[in-house]
Design a protein around this motif. Structure first.
Motif, PDB file in Angstrom:
ATOM      1  N   TYR A  78       0.862  -1.183   0.000  1.00  0.00           N
ATOM      2  CA  TYR A  78       0.000   0.000   0.000  1.00  0.00           C
ATOM      3  C   TYR A  78       0.896   1.229   0.000  1.00  0.00           C
ATOM      4  O   TYR A  78       2.077   1.168   0.320  1.00  0.00           O
ATOM      5  CB  TYR A  78      -0.954  -0.001   1.199  1.00  0.00           C
ATOM      6  N   LYS A  79       0.325   2.366  -0.371  1.00  0.00           N
ATOM      7  CA  LYS A  79       1.087   3.603  -0.460  1.00  0.00           C
ATOM      8  C   LYS A  79       0.455   4.657   0.438  1.00  0.00           C
ATOM      9  O   LYS A  79      -0.569   5.226   0.099  1.00  0.00           O
ATOM     10  CB  LYS A  79       1.148   4.102  -1.889  1.00  0.00           C
ATOM     11  N   PRO A  80       1.082   4.896   1.608  1.00  0.00           N
ATOM     12  CA  PRO A  80       0.581   5.988   2.447  1.00  0.00           C
ATOM     13  C   PRO A  80       0.813   7.331   1.756  1.00  0.00           C
ATOM     14  O   PRO A  80       1.679   7.447   0.881  1.00  0.00           O
ATOM     15  CB  PRO A  80       1.428   5.899   3.713  1.00  0.00           C
ATOM     16  N   LYS A  81       0.043   8.345   2.128  1.00  0.00           N
ATOM     17  CA  LYS A  81       0.195   9.668   1.518  1.00  0.00           C
ATOM     18  C   LYS A  81       1.630  10.159   1.632  1.00  0.00           C
ATOM     19  O   LYS A  81       2.234  10.108   2.699  1.00  0.00           O
ATOM     20  CB  LYS A  81      -0.721  10.681   2.202  1.00  0.00           C
ATOM     21  N   LYS A  82       2.161  10.609   0.500  1.00  0.00           N
ATOM     22  CA  LYS A  82       3.489  11.210   0.409  1.00  0.00           C
ATOM     23  C   LYS A  82       4.597  10.309   0.944  1.00  0.00           C
ATOM     24  O   LYS A  82       5.620  10.779   1.404  1.00  0.00           O
ATOM     25  CB  LYS A  82       3.522  12.562   1.135  1.00  0.00           C
ATOM     26  N   GLN A  83       4.389   8.989   0.892  1.00  0.00           N
ATOM     27  CA  GLN A  83       5.376   8.027   1.358  1.00  0.00           C
ATOM     28  C   GLN A  83       5.567   6.957   0.279  1.00  0.00           C
ATOM     29  O   GLN A  83       4.678   6.722  -0.527  1.00  0.00           O
ATOM     30  CB  GLN A  83       4.911   7.348   2.652  1.00  0.00           C
ATOM     31  N   PRO A  84       6.713   6.275   0.307  1.00  0.00           N
ATOM     32  CA  PRO A  84       6.892   5.148  -0.621  1.00  0.00           C
ATOM     33  C   PRO A  84       5.983   3.982  -0.245  1.00  0.00           C
ATOM     34  O   PRO A  84       5.492   3.901   0.875  1.00  0.00           O
ATOM     35  CB  PRO A  84       8.360   4.754  -0.426  1.00  0.00           C
ATOM     36  N   LYS A  85       5.791   3.073  -1.184  1.00  0.00           N
ATOM     37  CA  LYS A  85       4.981   1.881  -0.925  1.00  0.00           C
ATOM     38  C   LYS A  85       5.587   1.062   0.209  1.00  0.00           C
ATOM     39  O   LYS A  85       6.801   1.038   0.390  1.00  0.00           O
ATOM     40  CB  LYS A  85       4.914   0.998  -2.172  1.00  0.00           C
ATOM     41  N   GLU A  86       4.711   0.368   0.935  1.00  0.00           N
ATOM     42  CA  GLU A  86       5.142  -0.500   2.021  1.00  0.00           C
ATOM     43  C   GLU A  86       4.451  -1.846   1.905  1.00  0.00           C
ATOM     44  O   GLU A  86       3.324  -1.937   1.417  1.00  0.00           O
ATOM     45  CB  GLU A  86       4.804   0.130   3.378  1.00  0.00           C
ATOM     46  N   LEU A  87       5.119  -2.875   2.393  1.00  0.00           N
ATOM     47  CA  LEU A  87       4.568  -4.220   2.394  1.00  0.00           C
ATOM     48  C   LEU A  87       3.434  -4.321   3.414  1.00  0.00           C
ATOM     49  O   LEU A  87       3.531  -3.789   4.512  1.00  0.00           O
ATOM     50  CB  LEU A  87       5.688  -5.208   2.769  1.00  0.00           C
TER      51      LEU A  87
END
Length: 161
Positions: free
Chosen positions: A32-41
């Motif tokens: 998933y991609k939190p706002k203004k952050q890189p994708k995370e597992l």
């Protein structure tokens, strides 16, 4: 069951194999991609997917992060994802092993021209499992990460890691 993982939250994937090398299934790594952050597992989805096969996990074989890449973002993604998977496996008591990209590619692919690793990997995957399509649920062309995850799992199986 062996779970082969091509590491990275953007293009990573995982493949579940029986201890005899039969493909149970494959998917992209859940991210998933939190706002203004890189994708995370998404760790919960990772665990759910592995557990849905109802087979005991004998090994999670994860591609180790690169120590050099043209893309700092790719290195960051791989390092974070690798650490998350290591921690998850340790917490669940699943045996896990880091697999170097050069080790599995040399063993599984042999020689290939520079820049042709993806083509060589797909050729080898089709040779080992000709009935598989290697496509993600979102596409109809083979997914590089799924192909690599399969070969990482098969490398671990063949080397009896």
């Amino acid at each position: 069951m062996i779970v082969g993982v091509d590491n990275g939250s953007c293009s990573g994937a995982m493949v579940a194999l029986t201890d005899d090398g039969e493909v149970l299934g494959y998917t992209r790594l859940p991210a998933y991609k939190p706002k203004k952050q890189p994708k995370e597992l998404v760790l919960e989805e990772f665990v759910e997917w592995v557990k849905m096969w109802e087979e005991p996990v004998s090994l999670v074989a994860v591609e180790r992060p690169l120590t050099f890449s043209r893309s700092v973002q790719a290195m960051r993604s791989m390092a974070l994802c690798y650490g998350q998977i290591q921690g998850l496996c340790a917490g669940l008591g699943w045996r896990h092993e880091g697999i170097d990209v050069r080790a599995w590619q040399n063993a599984m692919l042999g020689y290939f021209p520079k820049g042709q690793s993806k083509r060589a990997a797909l050729r080898k995957a089709r040779q080992l499992a000709p009935s598989e399509k290697w496509c993600s649920s979102r596409g109809n062309k083979p997914h590089d990460g799924i192909v690599d995850a399969y070969l990482i799992g098969m490398y671990a199986l063949e080397k009896k890691i």
